[in-house]
Design an enzyme around this catalytic site. Structure first.
Site, PDB file in Angstrom:
ATOM      1  N   LYS A 199      17.782  13.256  37.674  1.00  0.00           N
ATOM      2  CA  LYS A 199      19.209  13.344  37.380  1.00  0.00           C
ATOM      3  C   LYS A 199      19.642  12.210  36.462  1.00  0.00           C
ATOM      4  O   LYS A 199      19.153  11.096  36.589  1.00  0.00           O
ATOM      5  CB  LYS A 199      20.004  13.202  38.677  1.00  0.00           C
ATOM      6  CG  LYS A 199      19.960  14.392  39.589  1.00  0.00           C
ATOM      7  CD  LYS A 199      21.043  14.209  40.649  1.00  0.00           C
ATOM      8  CE  LYS A 199      20.603  14.646  42.020  1.00  0.00           C
ATOM      9  NZ  LYS A 199      21.419  14.131  43.095  1.00  0.00           N
ATOM     10  N   ARG A 224      29.086  15.507  57.720  1.00  0.00           N
ATOM     11  CA  ARG A 224      30.514  15.850  57.653  1.00  0.00           C
ATOM     12  C   ARG A 224      30.787  17.176  58.340  1.00  0.00           C
ATOM     13  O   ARG A 224      31.873  17.399  58.862  1.00  0.00           O
ATOM     14  CB  ARG A 224      30.955  15.960  56.180  1.00  0.00           C
ATOM     15  CG  ARG A 224      31.033  14.634  55.463  1.00  0.00           C
ATOM     16  CD  ARG A 224      31.123  14.819  53.976  1.00  0.00           C
ATOM     17  NE  ARG A 224      29.907  15.471  53.485  1.00  0.00           N
ATOM     18  CZ  ARG A 224      29.553  15.579  52.218  1.00  0.00           C
ATOM     19  NH1 ARG A 224      30.352  15.097  51.292  1.00  0.00           N
ATOM     20  NH2 ARG A 224      28.438  16.167  51.864  1.00  0.00           N
ATOM     21  N   HIS A 272      30.718   6.594  52.806  1.00  0.00           N
ATOM     22  CA  HIS A 272      29.474   5.810  52.926  1.00  0.00           C
ATOM     23  C   HIS A 272      29.758   4.461  53.586  1.00  0.00           C
ATOM     24  O   HIS A 272      29.027   4.035  54.481  1.00  0.00           O
ATOM     25  CB  HIS A 272      28.873   5.516  51.541  1.00  0.00           C
ATOM     26  CG  HIS A 272      28.289   6.691  50.824  1.00  0.00           C
ATOM     27  ND1 HIS A 272      28.566   6.957  49.507  1.00  0.00           N
ATOM     28  CD2 HIS A 272      27.427   7.658  51.224  1.00  0.00           C
ATOM     29  CE1 HIS A 272      27.889   8.026  49.113  1.00  0.00           C
ATOM     30  NE2 HIS A 272      27.195   8.481  50.143  1.00  0.00           N
ATOM     31  N   SER A 275      30.305  12.197  46.772  1.00  0.00           N
ATOM     32  CA  SER A 275      30.078  11.592  45.456  1.00  0.00           C
ATOM     33  C   SER A 275      30.224  12.635  44.368  1.00  0.00           C
ATOM     34  O   SER A 275      30.720  12.350  43.267  1.00  0.00           O
ATOM     35  CB  SER A 275      28.678  10.972  45.385  1.00  0.00           C
ATOM     36  OG  SER A 275      28.563   9.919  46.301  1.00  0.00           O
TER      37      SER A 275
END
Ligand code: PNS
Length: 157
Positions: free
Chosen positions: A41, A90, A17, A128
């Site tokens: 969450k 990615r 990040h 993460s």
């Protein structure tokens, strides 16, 4: 002034990040890091601490601002007056996840155009969710996150 939004959960913020934030901050006059308030969450790191960590980690980037947001990203982009959303890619799995989101955001707000930046190769394995898994097993997270996040996590234990 061209402003972009870099949205995410940042639970926790990773080295990947931070690399994207630094690169995107050079491409726009202003970069707003939007930290999503996700009520579904249970986060590892509370919202206020995520915002604070990001602020401390980006103090040297004078055109970067960190704020939390709730609801649709397209609405947040409208409120900020941004002209773009920045997201990192990615691999092709990321692209498949991001493609429908980019279209949805653009349908909701024609100014919410997504700019994709390729993640630096050295961070292509960083996520993460991997960090959260490693923390659960008390494994080394130093290849994934800045020292400040390690200190924060250790300080809580
Ligand atoms: O870091 P993340 O969890 O990959 O970030 C995902 C994020 C915050 C970019 C995405 O979940 C999001 O934009 N959420 C806000 C709600 C929204 O606008 N959803 C898209 C509607 S189809």
């Amino acid at each position: 002034m061209k402003c972009a939004v870099f949205p995410g959960s940042f639970d926790p913020v990773t080295l990947g990040h931070l690399d994207l934030i630094e690169r995107a901050s050079k491409m726009f006059d202003k970069l707003i890091i939007g930290v999503l308030v996700n009520s579904d969450k249970k986060p590892l790191i509370p919202m206020d601490d995520r915002v604070e960590l990001l602020r401390e980690l980006t103090t040297s980037l004078k055109n970067v601002e960190v704020v939390s947001f709730e609801g649709l990203l397209a609405d947040f982009v409208r409120e900020t007056g941004a002209v773009a959303v920045v997201r990192g890619l990615r691999n092709t799995i990321d692209f498949e996840y991001e493609e429908p989101l980019a279209h949805a955001n653009r349908l909701l707000n024609e100014n919410a155009d997504t700019v994709f930046l390729m993640t630096a190769p050295e961070y292509s394995f960083v996520s993460s969710s991997a960090v959260k898994e490693l923390i659960r097993y008390k494994a080394d997270i130093s290849p994934y996150v800045p020292q400040m996040v390690i200190n924060y996590i250790e300080g809580r234990n």
